[in-house]
Scaffold this active site. Structure first.
Site, short mmCIF file in Angstrom:
data_model
loop_
_atom_site.label_atom_id
_atom_site.label_comp_id
_atom_site.label_asym_id
_atom_site.label_seq_id
_atom_site.Cartn_x
_atom_site.Cartn_y
_atom_site.Cartn_z
N SER A 5 9.46 -54.43 -4.93
CA SER A 5 8.50 -55.33 -5.58
C SER A 5 9.05 -56.75 -5.45
O SER A 5 10.25 -56.94 -5.22
CB SER A 5 8.32 -54.95 -7.05
OG SER A 5 9.57 -54.82 -7.70
N GLU A 7 9.04 -60.80 -7.08
CA GLU A 7 8.75 -61.65 -8.23
C GLU A 7 8.47 -63.08 -7.78
O GLU A 7 9.20 -63.63 -6.95
CB GLU A 7 9.95 -61.62 -9.19
CG GLU A 7 9.73 -62.44 -10.44
CD GLU A 7 10.86 -62.24 -11.44
OE1 GLU A 7 11.19 -61.08 -11.78
OE2 GLU A 7 11.43 -63.26 -11.87
N ASP A 99 13.21 -67.26 -23.44
CA ASP A 99 14.14 -68.25 -24.00
C ASP A 99 13.34 -69.48 -24.37
O ASP A 99 12.52 -69.95 -23.58
CB ASP A 99 15.20 -68.65 -22.96
CG ASP A 99 16.11 -67.49 -22.66
OD1 ASP A 99 16.66 -66.91 -23.61
OD2 ASP A 99 16.27 -67.15 -21.46
N ALA A 113 12.48 -58.43 -27.68
CA ALA A 113 11.59 -57.76 -26.73
C ALA A 113 11.17 -56.37 -27.24
O ALA A 113 10.05 -55.93 -26.98
CB ALA A 113 12.28 -57.65 -25.37
N TYR A 135 20.66 -55.74 -18.44
CA TYR A 135 21.73 -56.67 -18.06
C TYR A 135 23.03 -55.93 -17.74
O TYR A 135 23.86 -55.71 -18.62
CB TYR A 135 21.97 -57.69 -19.20
CG TYR A 135 20.72 -58.49 -19.49
CD1 TYR A 135 20.47 -59.69 -18.84
CD2 TYR A 135 19.75 -57.99 -20.38
CE1 TYR A 135 19.30 -60.40 -19.07
CE2 TYR A 135 18.57 -58.69 -20.61
CZ TYR A 135 18.36 -59.89 -19.94
OH TYR A 135 17.19 -60.58 -20.16
N GLN A 166 18.73 -58.00 -14.55
CA GLN A 166 19.14 -59.33 -14.12
C GLN A 166 19.86 -59.15 -12.78
O GLN A 166 20.42 -58.08 -12.53
CB GLN A 166 20.12 -59.90 -15.17
CG GLN A 166 20.56 -61.30 -14.92
CD GLN A 166 19.37 -62.25 -14.83
OE1 GLN A 166 18.78 -62.38 -13.76
NE2 GLN A 166 19.02 -62.87 -15.93
P1 FAD Z 1 15.94 -58.92 -25.75
O1 FAD Z 1 15.95 -57.57 -25.16
O2 FAD Z 1 15.16 -59.15 -27.01
O3 FAD Z 1 17.48 -59.32 -25.99
C1 FAD Z 1 17.86 -60.68 -26.20
C2 FAD Z 1 19.21 -60.75 -26.88
O4 FAD Z 1 19.09 -60.32 -28.23
C3 FAD Z 1 20.29 -59.83 -26.26
O5 FAD Z 1 21.52 -60.48 -26.37
C4 FAD Z 1 20.24 -58.59 -27.14
O6 FAD Z 1 21.48 -57.90 -27.16
C5 FAD Z 1 19.93 -59.21 -28.50
N1 FAD Z 1 19.15 -58.32 -29.39
C6 FAD Z 1 18.12 -57.51 -29.05
N2 FAD Z 1 17.67 -56.86 -30.16
C7 FAD Z 1 18.41 -57.28 -31.21
C8 FAD Z 1 18.42 -57.00 -32.59
N3 FAD Z 1 17.56 -56.13 -33.14
N4 FAD Z 1 19.33 -57.63 -33.39
C9 FAD Z 1 20.21 -58.52 -32.87
N5 FAD Z 1 20.26 -58.83 -31.53
C10 FAD Z 1 19.37 -58.22 -30.73
N6 FAD Z 1 12.45 -65.31 -19.13
C11 FAD Z 1 11.30 -66.01 -19.25
O7 FAD Z 1 11.24 -66.94 -20.06
N7 FAD Z 1 10.20 -65.70 -18.51
C12 FAD Z 1 10.19 -64.67 -17.62
O8 FAD Z 1 9.18 -64.42 -16.97
C13 FAD Z 1 11.39 -63.90 -17.47
N8 FAD Z 1 11.44 -62.84 -16.63
C14 FAD Z 1 12.57 -62.07 -16.58
C15 FAD Z 1 12.57 -60.92 -15.76
C16 FAD Z 1 13.70 -60.10 -15.68
C17 FAD Z 1 13.66 -58.86 -14.83
C18 FAD Z 1 14.87 -60.46 -16.42
C19 FAD Z 1 16.10 -59.61 -16.33
C20 FAD Z 1 14.87 -61.59 -17.22
C21 FAD Z 1 13.74 -62.39 -17.31
N9 FAD Z 1 13.68 -63.52 -18.14
C22 FAD Z 1 12.52 -64.26 -18.26
C23 FAD Z 1 14.87 -63.93 -18.92
C24 FAD Z 1 14.86 -63.36 -20.34
O9 FAD Z 1 13.71 -63.79 -21.05
C25 FAD Z 1 16.13 -63.84 -21.03
O10 FAD Z 1 17.25 -63.22 -20.46
C26 FAD Z 1 16.13 -63.72 -22.55
O11 FAD Z 1 17.26 -64.44 -23.04
C27 FAD Z 1 16.24 -62.30 -23.08
O12 FAD Z 1 15.10 -61.59 -22.90
P2 FAD Z 1 15.08 -60.00 -23.17
O13 FAD Z 1 13.69 -59.56 -23.00
O14 FAD Z 1 16.14 -59.34 -22.40
O15 FAD Z 1 15.46 -60.02 -24.74
#
Ligand code: FAD
Length: 274
Positions: A5, A7, A99, A113, A135, A166
């Site tokens: 795929s 991106e 972010d 998420a 990650y 990532q």
């Molecule tokens: P989460 O899974 O919510 O995790 C974020 C952080 O919070 C982690 O450190 C986790 O350990 C911690 N955490 C999770 N749950 C809890 C909890 N209950 N209590 C305390 N801590 C917790 N960013 C964009 O802005 N736009 C995009 O389109 C985009 N696409 C991406 C695509 C991929 C494949 C990847 C890998 C990343 C992408 N990102 C994008 C980046 C991503 O949004 C960032 O890395 C962001 O900081 C974390 O997103 P996440 O969905 O992994 O968050």
């Protein structure tokens, strides 16, 4: 060859739109399973992702998956986007926290998420195949690798069907991550995110921000090529193709390429894999 795929990011100007169209046309020859389009948190960027998803689907004929992030947004905004994506014909999406750009204060209705995945499932049932982020080298804000892994599992438990990682240049980090996830009972496919190298200086900056490690020896080799762009391209494509080969041989279920809306670096890798 395993499924692939691509991106893309949403273009904002006519020039960028033309660049996306060129890249999409060229990459079409590689028959991806689907393509995805990233999403910027907050404000004026909101409309670019739906517009680009529509373009990739209707104009280019791809199955197109929007990225959807919850940070800075309300439940109502996310609900509206889900309706829009259903109307466009999307059947999959990538659910993320995202972010906040620095200086933006409001965190949003959903904090992580996992909460977004649960919300999408509650709103739309099984309509969307949901991918989440993983990650292998640990999310930069995570307390430690084990806690991060438990948070990853929470996203799958909330209803995610698969994960995309990532990018990384160390295959062992990926294999170890998958092994640890399986040990915790996570069964879903974990697809490696692959970053072909076009511009090394830009990659370095990205990598610092997102916590991806570029092994020292790669930096040293790149530095040694100086201004020899052809040598840099050759080395970069060989390096990433070798990584992909290791991932495929080690059982990766698919590969997701971060194209940055450029065809050439990804094509150079794929040409070496065929
Ligand atoms: P989460 O899974 O919510 O995790 C974020 C952080 O919070 C982690 O450190 C986790 O350990 C911690 N955490 C999770 N749950 C809890 C909890 N209950 N209590 C305390 N801590 C917790 N960013 C964009 O802005 N736009 C995009 O389109 C985009 N696409 C991406 C695509 C991929 C494949 C990847 C890998 C990343 C992408 N990102 C994008 C980046 C991503 O949004 C960032 O890395 C962001 O900081 C974390 O997103 P996440 O969905 O992994 O968050």
């Amino acid at each position: 060859m395993i499924p692939i795929s691509f991106e893309f990011y949403p273009p904002k100007t006519d020039e960028q739109r033309a660049q996306l169209d060129r890249a999409a046309e060229r990459l079409k020859a590689h028959a991806p399973d689907y393509v995805s389009c990233t999403f910027g948190a907050g404000g004026s960027t909101l409309s670019y992702t739906p517009e680009t998803v529509r373009r990739l689907h209707q104009q280019h004929g791809f199955e197109a998956a929007p990225h959807l992030s919850c940070v800075g947004g309300t439940r109502e905004e996310i609900r509206e986007l889900l309706k829009l994506y259903r109307a466009i014909g999307c059947r999959r999406l990538i659910a993320l926290r995202g972010d906040l750009p620095s200086g933006m204060g409001h965190a949003g209705d959903l904090r992580y998420a996992a909460e977004l995945v649960a919300f999408v499932r509650a709103e739309t049932g099984g309509h969307f195949r949901i991918e989440v982020a993983a990650y292998p080298e640990t999310h930069p804000q995570a307390e430690d690798a084990q806690t991060d892994l438990r948070h990853f599992k929470a996203k799958v438990d909330a209803g995610a069907d698969a994960a995309i990682t990532q990018y990384f240049y160390n295959a062992d980090a990926y294999f170890r991550f998958v092994e640890d996830a399986r040990r915790l009972g996570v069964e879903v496919p974990v697809v490696p995110g692959v970053m072909p190298i076009g511009n090394f200086a830009q990659l370095r900056r990205f990598s610092e921000a997102c916590g991806a490690e570029i092994p020292r020896w790669i930096g040293k080799r790149m530095a040694g090529y100086g201004d020899d762009a052809a040598a840099v391209r050759e080395f970069a494509a060989d390096l990433v193709a070798a990584l992909c080969r290791r991932l495929i041989d080690g059982g990766a279920p698919a590969l997701h390429f971060y194209t940055l809306n450029l065809a050439r670096p990804t094509q150079a890798v794929l040409a070496r894999l065929r």
